[in-house]
Design a protein around this motif. Sequence first.
Motif, mmCIF file in Angstrom:
data_model
loop_
_atom_site.group_PDB
_atom_site.id
_atom_site.type_symbol
_atom_site.label_atom_id
_atom_site.label_comp_id
_atom_site.label_asym_id
_atom_site.label_seq_id
_atom_site.Cartn_x
_atom_site.Cartn_y
_atom_site.Cartn_z
ATOM 1 N N GLY A 31 0.817 -1.212 0.000
ATOM 2 C CA GLY A 31 0.000 0.000 0.000
ATOM 3 C C GLY A 31 0.848 1.259 0.000
ATOM 4 N N LEU A 32 1.956 1.242 0.735
ATOM 5 C CA LEU A 32 2.838 2.406 0.774
ATOM 6 C C LEU A 32 3.474 2.657 -0.590
ATOM 7 C CD1 LEU A 32 4.087 4.590 2.606
ATOM 8 C CD2 LEU A 32 5.990 3.014 2.964
ATOM 9 N N PHE A 33 3.942 1.610 -1.251
ATOM 10 C CA PHE A 33 4.558 1.774 -2.571
ATOM 11 C C PHE A 33 3.548 2.258 -3.603
ATOM 12 C CE2 PHE A 33 8.170 -1.418 -1.627
ATOM 13 C CZ PHE A 33 8.909 -0.415 -1.038
ATOM 14 N N VAL A 34 2.326 1.724 -3.558
ATOM 15 C CA VAL A 34 1.295 2.171 -4.498
ATOM 16 C C VAL A 34 0.929 3.625 -4.216
ATOM 17 C CG1 VAL A 34 -1.099 1.815 -5.220
ATOM 18 C CG2 VAL A 34 0.403 -0.141 -4.952
ATOM 19 N N LEU A 35 0.828 3.984 -2.948
ATOM 20 C CA LEU A 35 0.512 5.366 -2.579
ATOM 21 C C LEU A 35 1.613 6.316 -3.058
ATOM 22 C CD1 LEU A 35 -1.421 6.740 0.061
ATOM 23 C CD2 LEU A 35 0.943 7.215 0.572
ATOM 24 N N ILE A 36 2.860 5.948 -2.835
ATOM 25 C CA ILE A 36 3.984 6.788 -3.266
ATOM 26 C C ILE A 36 4.033 6.905 -4.784
ATOM 27 C CG2 ILE A 36 6.515 6.852 -3.388
ATOM 28 C CD1 ILE A 36 6.543 5.800 -0.526
ATOM 29 N N SER A 37 3.631 5.866 -5.494
ATOM 30 C CA SER A 37 3.701 5.895 -6.963
ATOM 31 C C SER A 37 2.781 6.951 -7.557
ATOM 32 C CB SER A 37 3.357 4.527 -7.538
ATOM 33 O OG SER A 37 1.977 4.256 -7.411
ATOM 34 N N GLY A 38 1.718 7.288 -6.874
ATOM 35 C CA GLY A 38 0.782 8.268 -7.410
ATOM 36 C C GLY A 38 1.324 9.684 -7.427
ATOM 37 N N ILE A 68 -5.767 11.957 -12.850
ATOM 38 C CA ILE A 68 -6.695 10.862 -12.525
ATOM 39 C C ILE A 68 -5.935 9.600 -12.157
ATOM 40 C CG2 ILE A 68 -8.420 9.314 -13.508
ATOM 41 C CD1 ILE A 68 -9.448 11.764 -15.082
ATOM 42 N N ILE A 69 -4.902 9.255 -12.917
ATOM 43 C CA ILE A 69 -4.115 8.048 -12.624
ATOM 44 C C ILE A 69 -3.436 8.187 -11.260
ATOM 45 C CG2 ILE A 69 -2.068 6.741 -13.314
ATOM 46 C CD1 ILE A 69 -2.891 7.290 -16.219
ATOM 47 N N GLY A 70 -2.860 9.350 -10.996
ATOM 48 C CA GLY A 70 -2.190 9.555 -9.710
ATOM 49 C C GLY A 70 -3.136 9.471 -8.532
ATOM 50 N N VAL A 71 -4.291 10.103 -8.663
ATOM 51 C CA VAL A 71 -5.269 10.060 -7.567
ATOM 52 C C VAL A 71 -5.772 8.633 -7.356
ATOM 53 C CG1 VAL A 71 -7.599 10.792 -6.901
ATOM 54 C CG2 VAL A 71 -5.968 12.476 -7.747
ATOM 55 N N LEU A 72 -6.008 7.907 -8.427
ATOM 56 C CA LEU A 72 -6.449 6.513 -8.288
ATOM 57 C C LEU A 72 -5.384 5.659 -7.608
ATOM 58 C CD1 LEU A 72 -8.317 5.842 -11.644
ATOM 59 C CD2 LEU A 72 -9.292 5.955 -9.352
ATOM 60 N N LEU A 73 -4.119 5.882 -7.924
ATOM 61 C CA LEU A 73 -3.059 5.113 -7.265
ATOM 62 C C LEU A 73 -2.973 5.449 -5.778
ATOM 63 C CD1 LEU A 73 -0.325 5.154 -10.023
ATOM 64 C CD2 LEU A 73 -1.461 3.152 -9.087
ATOM 65 N N VAL A 74 -3.142 6.709 -5.417
ATOM 66 C CA VAL A 74 -3.132 7.075 -4.005
ATOM 67 C C VAL A 74 -4.310 6.422 -3.278
ATOM 68 C CG1 VAL A 74 -3.424 9.011 -2.404
ATOM 69 C CG2 VAL A 74 -1.841 9.214 -4.325
ATOM 70 N N GLY A 98 -0.159 1.734 -13.551
ATOM 71 C CA GLY A 98 1.253 2.020 -13.755
ATOM 72 C C GLY A 98 1.654 1.854 -15.217
ATOM 73 N N LEU A 99 1.118 0.815 -15.853
ATOM 74 C CA LEU A 99 1.409 0.604 -17.276
ATOM 75 C C LEU A 99 0.781 1.701 -18.139
ATOM 76 C CD1 LEU A 99 0.995 -3.255 -17.508
ATOM 77 C CD2 LEU A 99 3.112 -1.955 -17.766
ATOM 78 N N VAL A 100 -0.422 2.122 -17.798
ATOM 79 C CA VAL A 100 -1.097 3.173 -18.561
ATOM 80 C C VAL A 100 -0.376 4.512 -18.372
ATOM 81 C CG1 VAL A 100 -3.246 4.518 -18.672
ATOM 82 C CG2 VAL A 100 -3.329 2.030 -18.620
ATOM 83 N N SER A 101 0.263 4.684 -17.220
ATOM 84 C CA SER A 101 0.940 5.962 -16.982
ATOM 85 C C SER A 101 2.173 6.154 -17.857
ATOM 86 C CB SER A 101 1.342 6.074 -15.510
ATOM 87 O OG SER A 101 2.442 5.237 -15.224
ATOM 88 N N PHE A 114 6.046 4.729 -12.164
ATOM 89 C CA PHE A 114 5.777 3.452 -12.830
ATOM 90 C C PHE A 114 6.378 2.291 -12.046
ATOM 91 C CE2 PHE A 114 7.756 0.377 -15.798
ATOM 92 C CZ PHE A 114 6.602 -0.266 -16.230
ATOM 93 N N LEU A 115 7.643 2.409 -11.637
ATOM 94 C CA LEU A 115 8.295 1.315 -10.913
ATOM 95 C C LEU A 115 7.673 1.096 -9.538
ATOM 96 C CD1 LEU A 115 12.038 1.865 -11.839
ATOM 97 C CD2 LEU A 115 10.472 0.116 -12.676
ATOM 98 N N PHE A 116 7.338 2.176 -8.847
ATOM 99 C CA PHE A 116 6.678 2.025 -7.547
ATOM 100 C C PHE A 116 5.306 1.359 -7.707
ATOM 101 C CE2 PHE A 116 9.598 5.178 -5.602
ATOM 102 C CZ PHE A 116 9.890 4.488 -4.442
ATOM 103 N N ALA A 117 4.565 1.715 -8.752
ATOM 104 C CA ALA A 117 3.247 1.104 -8.974
ATOM 105 C C ALA A 117 3.383 -0.379 -9.288
ATOM 106 C CB ALA A 117 2.521 1.820 -10.104
ATOM 107 N N LEU A 118 4.354 -0.741 -10.118
ATOM 108 C CA LEU A 118 4.562 -2.156 -10.439
ATOM 109 C C LEU A 118 4.985 -2.947 -9.206
ATOM 110 C CD1 LEU A 118 4.022 -1.846 -13.402
ATOM 111 C CD2 LEU A 118 6.253 -2.810 -13.862
ATOM 112 N N LEU A 119 5.921 -2.415 -8.459
ATOM 113 C CA LEU A 119 6.403 -3.115 -7.269
ATOM 114 C C LEU A 119 5.300 -3.248 -6.217
ATOM 115 C CD1 LEU A 119 8.838 -4.376 -5.830
ATOM 116 C CD2 LEU A 119 9.347 -2.108 -4.933
#
Length: 187
Positions: A31-38, A68-74, A98-101, A114-119
Amino acid sequence: MSAESPAAPGQFAHRRQQFRAWRGTRPFWAGLFVLISGFPIMYFPYAHIKLGGLTVAMATTAGAGSLIIGVLLVVLGITLWFQKHVRTFAGIAAIMLGLVSLPVSNFGGFIVGFLFALLGGAMAVAWAPGVPPAEEPAGQDATGVGGAPEATDYDTTLLRPVNPVGEPNDLSGTSPVNGANGRHSAG
């Protein structure tokens, strides 16, 4: 109070232990990595970098898509913290976002987001809740008369059939698992 005396456990230590227990029951790091990826995905399309007297605007036509992508990832990162049962959906959604970004948001926030979202998405999909430890049954007293330990007859103990739960007991006498050693017994 000397420098060598340990401090009494206070409120901070108690809250820290509570946080560690809470963190251990959910995919916290995912969750932290996905949040940071946004954040880099949201930030870079709207950033203005100043180089001396020159202002470089990174604004693109896909700025709304990046936001929109960033807010959704957060939101997915926070969801992983508080709704652990949707971890597979949130993990796959984070990977897809992450792939769409990559094409939408300046190469996925200059590859960082992208890397934070994938991880984080991969960690969320791979996370499984731990099994609570089974309580051990109270040890039975194995003492015989007068406090002496009870004797165990190892000849009969080794010949007992071993049946995993749910499997039928093979009473044909031909299976070495049931202790018959291939011999048929007649009673």
